[in-house]
Design a protein around this motif. Structure first.
Motif, mmCIF file in Angstrom:
data_model
loop_
_atom_site.group_PDB
_atom_site.id
_atom_site.type_symbol
_atom_site.label_atom_id
_atom_site.label_comp_id
_atom_site.label_asym_id
_atom_site.label_seq_id
_atom_site.Cartn_x
_atom_site.Cartn_y
_atom_site.Cartn_z
ATOM 1 N N GLU A 40 0.806 -1.224 0.000
ATOM 2 C CA GLU A 40 0.000 0.000 0.000
ATOM 3 C C GLU A 40 0.844 1.281 0.000
ATOM 4 O O GLU A 40 0.329 2.361 -0.261
ATOM 5 N N TYR A 41 2.151 1.167 0.240
ATOM 6 C CA TYR A 41 3.028 2.335 0.250
ATOM 7 C C TYR A 41 3.936 2.412 -0.975
ATOM 8 O O TYR A 41 4.706 3.350 -1.119
ATOM 9 N N GLU A 42 3.850 1.445 -1.874
ATOM 10 C CA GLU A 42 4.732 1.397 -3.041
ATOM 11 C C GLU A 42 4.599 2.605 -3.956
ATOM 12 O O GLU A 42 5.566 2.996 -4.598
ATOM 13 N N ASP A 43 3.426 3.217 -3.996
ATOM 14 C CA ASP A 43 3.226 4.368 -4.887
ATOM 15 C C ASP A 43 3.358 5.709 -4.159
ATOM 16 O O ASP A 43 3.122 6.760 -4.740
ATOM 17 N N LYS A 44 3.793 5.663 -2.907
ATOM 18 C CA LYS A 44 3.926 6.889 -2.104
ATOM 19 C C LYS A 44 5.311 7.497 -2.290
ATOM 20 O O LYS A 44 6.280 6.819 -2.632
ATOM 21 N N SER A 45 5.393 8.791 -2.032
ATOM 22 C CA SER A 45 6.695 9.469 -2.082
ATOM 23 C C SER A 45 7.503 9.095 -0.838
ATOM 24 O O SER A 45 6.953 8.604 0.161
ATOM 25 N N LEU A 46 8.794 9.314 -0.889
ATOM 26 C CA LEU A 46 9.641 9.041 0.268
ATOM 27 C C LEU A 46 9.220 9.897 1.457
ATOM 28 O O LEU A 46 9.261 9.438 2.603
ATOM 29 N N THR A 47 8.800 11.113 1.202
ATOM 30 C CA THR A 47 8.328 11.997 2.272
ATOM 31 C C THR A 47 7.087 11.397 2.938
ATOM 32 O O THR A 47 6.980 11.394 4.170
ATOM 33 N N GLU A 48 6.179 10.872 2.133
ATOM 34 C CA GLU A 48 4.978 10.244 2.685
ATOM 35 C C GLU A 48 5.328 8.989 3.485
ATOM 36 O O GLU A 48 4.757 8.748 4.550
ATOM 37 N N ILE A 49 6.273 8.225 2.983
ATOM 38 C CA ILE A 49 6.680 7.007 3.682
ATOM 39 C C ILE A 49 7.356 7.350 5.003
ATOM 40 O O ILE A 49 7.137 6.681 6.013
ATOM 41 N N ALA A 50 8.154 8.391 5.036
ATOM 42 C CA ALA A 50 8.804 8.808 6.280
ATOM 43 C C ALA A 50 7.777 9.139 7.359
ATOM 44 O O ALA A 50 8.005 8.891 8.548
ATOM 45 N N LYS A 51 6.655 9.675 6.959
ATOM 46 C CA LYS A 51 5.589 10.048 7.898
ATOM 47 C C LYS A 51 4.643 8.879 8.197
ATOM 48 O O LYS A 51 3.779 8.993 9.066
ATOM 49 N N ALA A 52 4.816 7.773 7.494
ATOM 50 C CA ALA A 52 3.924 6.616 7.631
ATOM 51 C C ALA A 52 4.226 5.843 8.914
ATOM 52 O O ALA A 52 5.314 5.954 9.492
ATOM 53 N N PRO A 53 3.276 5.014 9.336
ATOM 54 C CA PRO A 53 3.527 4.150 10.494
ATOM 55 C C PRO A 53 4.697 3.208 10.233
ATOM 56 O O PRO A 53 4.968 2.848 9.081
ATOM 57 N N VAL A 54 5.368 2.815 11.293
ATOM 58 C CA VAL A 54 6.524 1.923 11.180
ATOM 59 C C VAL A 54 6.161 0.633 10.438
ATOM 60 O O VAL A 54 6.989 0.092 9.697
ATOM 61 N N ALA A 55 4.943 0.168 10.598
ATOM 62 C CA ALA A 55 4.518 -1.067 9.937
ATOM 63 C C ALA A 55 4.478 -0.933 8.416
ATOM 64 O O ALA A 55 4.311 -1.934 7.719
ATOM 65 N N ALA A 56 4.682 0.261 7.880
ATOM 66 C CA ALA A 56 4.776 0.445 6.430
ATOM 67 C C ALA A 56 6.040 -0.204 5.878
ATOM 68 O O ALA A 56 6.112 -0.539 4.700
ATOM 69 N N ILE A 57 7.036 -0.406 6.725
ATOM 70 C CA ILE A 57 8.269 -1.065 6.307
ATOM 71 C C ILE A 57 7.987 -2.550 6.171
ATOM 72 O O ILE A 57 7.441 -3.175 7.079
ATOM 73 N N GLN A 58 8.344 -3.097 5.035
ATOM 74 C CA GLN A 58 8.104 -4.509 4.776
ATOM 75 C C GLN A 58 8.839 -5.356 5.814
ATOM 76 O O GLN A 58 10.029 -5.154 6.062
ATOM 77 N N GLY A 59 8.096 -6.254 6.447
ATOM 78 C CA GLY A 59 8.686 -7.128 7.453
ATOM 79 C C GLY A 59 8.437 -6.673 8.882
ATOM 80 O O GLY A 59 8.733 -7.410 9.815
ATOM 81 N N VAL A 60 7.916 -5.468 9.073
ATOM 82 C CA VAL A 60 7.573 -4.987 10.411
ATOM 83 C C VAL A 60 6.075 -5.184 10.603
ATOM 84 O O VAL A 60 5.262 -4.594 9.894
ATOM 85 N N SER A 61 5.728 -6.030 11.555
ATOM 86 C CA SER A 61 4.317 -6.330 11.804
ATOM 87 C C SER A 61 3.675 -5.242 12.660
ATOM 88 O O SER A 61 4.373 -4.415 13.262
ATOM 89 N N GLU A 62 2.371 -5.259 12.715
ATOM 90 C CA GLU A 62 1.644 -4.325 13.573
ATOM 91 C C GLU A 62 2.059 -4.520 15.029
ATOM 92 O O GLU A 62 2.208 -3.554 15.775
ATOM 93 N N ARG A 63 2.252 -5.768 15.439
ATOM 94 C CA ARG A 63 2.671 -6.054 16.815
ATOM 95 C C ARG A 63 4.062 -5.494 17.093
ATOM 96 O O ARG A 63 4.311 -4.907 18.144
ATOM 97 N N GLN A 64 4.979 -5.674 16.163
ATOM 98 C CA GLN A 64 6.327 -5.129 16.331
ATOM 99 C C GLN A 64 6.284 -3.604 16.391
ATOM 100 O O GLN A 64 6.996 -2.985 17.186
ATOM 101 N N ALA A 65 5.450 -3.008 15.560
ATOM 102 C CA ALA A 65 5.289 -1.550 15.581
ATOM 103 C C ALA A 65 4.755 -1.101 16.935
ATOM 104 O O ALA A 65 5.208 -0.089 17.489
ATOM 105 N N GLN A 66 3.809 -1.852 17.483
ATOM 106 C CA GLN A 66 3.255 -1.526 18.801
ATOM 107 C C GLN A 66 4.338 -1.624 19.876
ATOM 108 O O GLN A 66 4.412 -0.779 20.770
ATOM 109 N N LEU A 67 5.180 -2.632 19.796
ATOM 110 C CA LEU A 67 6.264 -2.787 20.763
ATOM 111 C C LEU A 67 7.270 -1.640 20.664
ATOM 112 O O LEU A 67 7.768 -1.159 21.688
#
Length: 74
Positions: free
Chosen positions: A10-37
């Motif tokens: 869902e973030y593949e078409d976003k700009s780097l600026t948008e991705i920087a502001k995105a939740p940590v779980a936007a990074i491939q391999g980071v789960s929602e649970r890991q982001a919560q931790l």
């Protein structure tokens, strides 16, 4: 720049600026649970906050310098 393998679909078409502001779980391999931790442990909620976290920066700096340590001592 193609970062399709670094971020969730869902973030593949976003700009780097948008991705920087995105939740940590936007990074491939980071789960929602890991982001919560990360949020619970360090107050991190965005990719930018993760990149700028002082503990992560220190760990990265130490690791980079450690790889060069033998060269300096020679």
């Amino acid at each position: 720049m193609n970062i399709d393998h670094a971020v969730d679909k869902e973030y593949e078409d976003k700009s780097l600026t948008e991705i920087a502001k995105a939740p940590v779980a936007a990074i491939q391999g980071v789960s929602e649970r890991q982001a919560q931790l990360l949020h619970e442990a360090f107050g991190i909620t965005t990719v930018e906050q993760l990149a700028n976290n002082r503990f992560f920066k220190l760990a990265q700096a130490i690791t980079i310098l450690a790889s060069k340590e033998d060269l300096v001592q020679s």
